[in-house]
Design a protein around this motif. Structure first.
Motif, PDB file in Angstrom:
ATOM      1  N   ALA A 109       0.822  -1.208   0.000  1.00  0.00           N
ATOM      2  CA  ALA A 109       0.000   0.000   0.000  1.00  0.00           C
ATOM      3  C   ALA A 109       0.855   1.256   0.000  1.00  0.00           C
ATOM      4  O   ALA A 109       0.543   2.241  -0.675  1.00  0.00           O
ATOM      5  N   LEU A 110       1.974   1.235   0.737  1.00  0.00           N
ATOM      6  CA  LEU A 110       2.866   2.388   0.749  1.00  0.00           C
ATOM      7  C   LEU A 110       3.584   2.527  -0.586  1.00  0.00           C
ATOM      8  O   LEU A 110       3.772   3.640  -1.089  1.00  0.00           O
ATOM      9  N   ILE A 167       3.399   4.874  12.938  1.00  0.00           N
ATOM     10  CA  ILE A 167       2.408   5.011  11.877  1.00  0.00           C
ATOM     11  C   ILE A 167       1.005   4.824  12.459  1.00  0.00           C
ATOM     12  O   ILE A 167       0.120   5.653  12.275  1.00  0.00           O
ATOM     13  N   ALA A 168       0.809   3.736  13.169  1.00  0.00           N
ATOM     14  CA  ALA A 168      -0.483   3.415  13.771  1.00  0.00           C
ATOM     15  C   ALA A 168      -0.292   2.245  14.720  1.00  0.00           C
ATOM     16  O   ALA A 168       0.758   1.598  14.722  1.00  0.00           O
ATOM     17  N   VAL A 169      -1.298   1.981  15.519  1.00  0.00           N
ATOM     18  CA  VAL A 169      -1.285   0.834  16.430  1.00  0.00           C
ATOM     19  C   VAL A 169      -2.473  -0.056  16.092  1.00  0.00           C
ATOM     20  O   VAL A 169      -3.614   0.408  16.052  1.00  0.00           O
ATOM     21  N   ASP A 170      -2.185  -1.315  15.802  1.00  0.00           N
ATOM     22  CA  ASP A 170      -3.226  -2.294  15.465  1.00  0.00           C
ATOM     23  C   ASP A 170      -3.490  -3.218  16.646  1.00  0.00           C
ATOM     24  O   ASP A 170      -2.537  -3.671  17.304  1.00  0.00           O
ATOM     25  N   PRO A 171      -4.753  -3.559  16.913  1.00  0.00           N
ATOM     26  CA  PRO A 171      -4.996  -4.692  17.810  1.00  0.00           C
ATOM     27  C   PRO A 171      -4.599  -5.989  17.104  1.00  0.00           C
ATOM     28  O   PRO A 171      -4.693  -6.090  15.882  1.00  0.00           O
ATOM     29  N   VAL A 172      -4.109  -6.944  17.847  1.00  0.00           N
ATOM     30  CA  VAL A 172      -3.821  -8.264  17.291  1.00  0.00           C
ATOM     31  C   VAL A 172      -5.106  -9.084  17.348  1.00  0.00           C
ATOM     32  O   VAL A 172      -5.734  -9.205  18.404  1.00  0.00           O
ATOM     33  N   SER A 249      -4.712  -4.897  10.156  1.00  0.00           N
ATOM     34  CA  SER A 249      -4.541  -4.509   8.757  1.00  0.00           C
ATOM     35  C   SER A 249      -4.453  -5.714   7.825  1.00  0.00           C
ATOM     36  O   SER A 249      -4.264  -5.555   6.621  1.00  0.00           O
ATOM     37  N   PHE A 250      -4.604  -6.934   8.364  1.00  0.00           N
ATOM     38  CA  PHE A 250      -4.573  -8.135   7.523  1.00  0.00           C
ATOM     39  C   PHE A 250      -5.763  -8.100   6.560  1.00  0.00           C
ATOM     40  O   PHE A 250      -6.891  -7.804   6.961  1.00  0.00           O
ATOM     41  N   SER A 293      -1.449   7.285   5.736  1.00  0.00           N
ATOM     42  CA  SER A 293      -2.606   7.233   4.850  1.00  0.00           C
ATOM     43  C   SER A 293      -2.810   5.823   4.302  1.00  0.00           C
ATOM     44  O   SER A 293      -3.950   5.351   4.172  1.00  0.00           O
ATOM     45  N   ALA A 294      -1.697   5.153   3.981  1.00  0.00           N
ATOM     46  CA  ALA A 294      -1.791   3.784   3.468  1.00  0.00           C
ATOM     47  C   ALA A 294      -2.399   2.861   4.511  1.00  0.00           C
ATOM     48  O   ALA A 294      -3.263   2.027   4.204  1.00  0.00           O
ATOM     49  N   HIS A 295      -1.974   3.002   5.763  1.00  0.00           N
ATOM     50  CA  HIS A 295      -2.530   2.169   6.824  1.00  0.00           C
ATOM     51  C   HIS A 295      -4.017   2.458   7.023  1.00  0.00           C
ATOM     52  O   HIS A 295      -4.835   1.540   7.168  1.00  0.00           O
ATOM     53  N   ALA A 296      -4.382   3.738   7.013  1.00  0.00           N
ATOM     54  CA  ALA A 296      -5.785   4.102   7.209  1.00  0.00           C
ATOM     55  C   ALA A 296      -6.664   3.518   6.114  1.00  0.00           C
ATOM     56  O   ALA A 296      -7.843   3.209   6.350  1.00  0.00           O
TER      57      ALA A 296
END
Length: 306
Positions: A109-110, A167-172, A249-250, A293-296
């Protein structure tokens, strides 16, 4: 004769060398030519700068005054040149961008966004499961930017010269086959999976230890953990051999359900890294903005950790 920057450099070189002979060698001049130049400088400044002796030269009182000023002026001019160069480069499109990353969709995505941001740049990618390897490539200058991450608040890898920005924090999340008994739950208590075997992609950070600790808090020890590539992990989950662990993000995958874990016991911090002295600050901020932005674009607001 008007005093020029090169004259100050000559004075500094003579003082550092301790003799006209050694200074002439450093400057690539014949000694008579250097002596003549020094006399012209001294006439412009109004007096002798060095006392010549049997064992070399020593600064006079006037010479010490001038040398003290050179310690301020020369570094200031050098910094001005560096700042001007950075400013000039900031107005130009980068010629190349070498991007590294761990497994996951964020790298692709990036990449898409960077090629749009700098269409004339040659963007290359390198993937590794090892966060430490990516840090080493940044340190050695083999990468310009790296997408990496840490479990929770763990310290990013690599020396202090590397800059890591969140960049961001994801829950697992838990990955389950669609026909798993818990696949329809809104969220899953970790203890409800105590009898399961597990699969995840490898890494050299503390994630495995953090997962084991989370299981212990839930009252069990995981039966078995398979570390494998993403495709094999998905296969093992889809056929019911294991349950899996992944970041929010998976991407959506046929036959697989992703479910949050009660209490969010595990999180993953996505990081962008670069070498502090190797990148323009403006370019680093642009790449960081594109990464965010890519993560979002990969996940919905409800999947983000505040």
């Amino acid at each position: 004769m008007e005093l020029e920057l090169r004259h100050l450099k000559t004075i500094r070189t003579i003082a550092d060398a301790g003799s006209l002979t050694r200074a002439a060698t450093t400057l690539g001049l014949a000694q008579p030519a250097l002596s003549a130049q020094l006399r012209r400088i001294e006439r412009a400044l109004g007096g002798a700068l060095f006392e010549r002796g049997r064992y070399g030269v020593r600064a006079t009182a006037l010479g010490e005054l001038v040398l003290e000023r050179t310690r301020v002026v020369l570094p200031a001019v050098a910094e001005l040149q560096r700042e001007a160069s950075r400013f000039a480069r900031a107005r130009q499109e980068p010629e190349r961008l070498r991007l590294g990353g761990t497994h996951g969709p964020l790298l692709g995505a990036l990449l898409e966004r960077l090629t749009d941001m700098a269409p004339g740049a040659a963007v290359t990618t390198s993937a590794s499961w090892s966060e430490r390897e990516l840090a080493a490539q940044l340190t050695d200058g083999r990468l310009d930017f790296a997408l990496s991450g840490t479990c929770g608040s763990a310290t990013p890898p690599g020396p202090e010269q590397l800059v890591w920005r969140e960049i961001a924090v994801d829950p697992v999340l838990v990955m389950l086959a669609d026909d798993h008994p818990l696949a329809g739950a809104d969220e899953i208590d970790l203890a409800a999976l105590a009898d399961q075997e597990w699969a995840c992609v490898p890494g050299d950070g503390c994630f495995a230890d953090c997962f084991t600790a989370a299981c212990a808090r839930a009252g069990f020890s995981p039966r078995r953990m398979y570390e494998t590539d993403t495709a094999s992990c998905v296969h093992l989950v889809r056929v019911g051999r294991t349950v899996g662990l992944c970041r929010a993000s998976f991407p959506a995958t046929p036959g697989i359900s992703l479910r949050p874990v009660t209490g969010t016991p595990l999180v993953w911090r996505h990081l962008l890294g670069w070498h502090a002295t190797a990148q323009r600050p403006d370019l680093a901020e642009q790449v960081l903005d594109q990464a965010r932005s890519a993560h979002a674009g990969l996940i919905g607001p409800e999947q983000r950790v505040p």
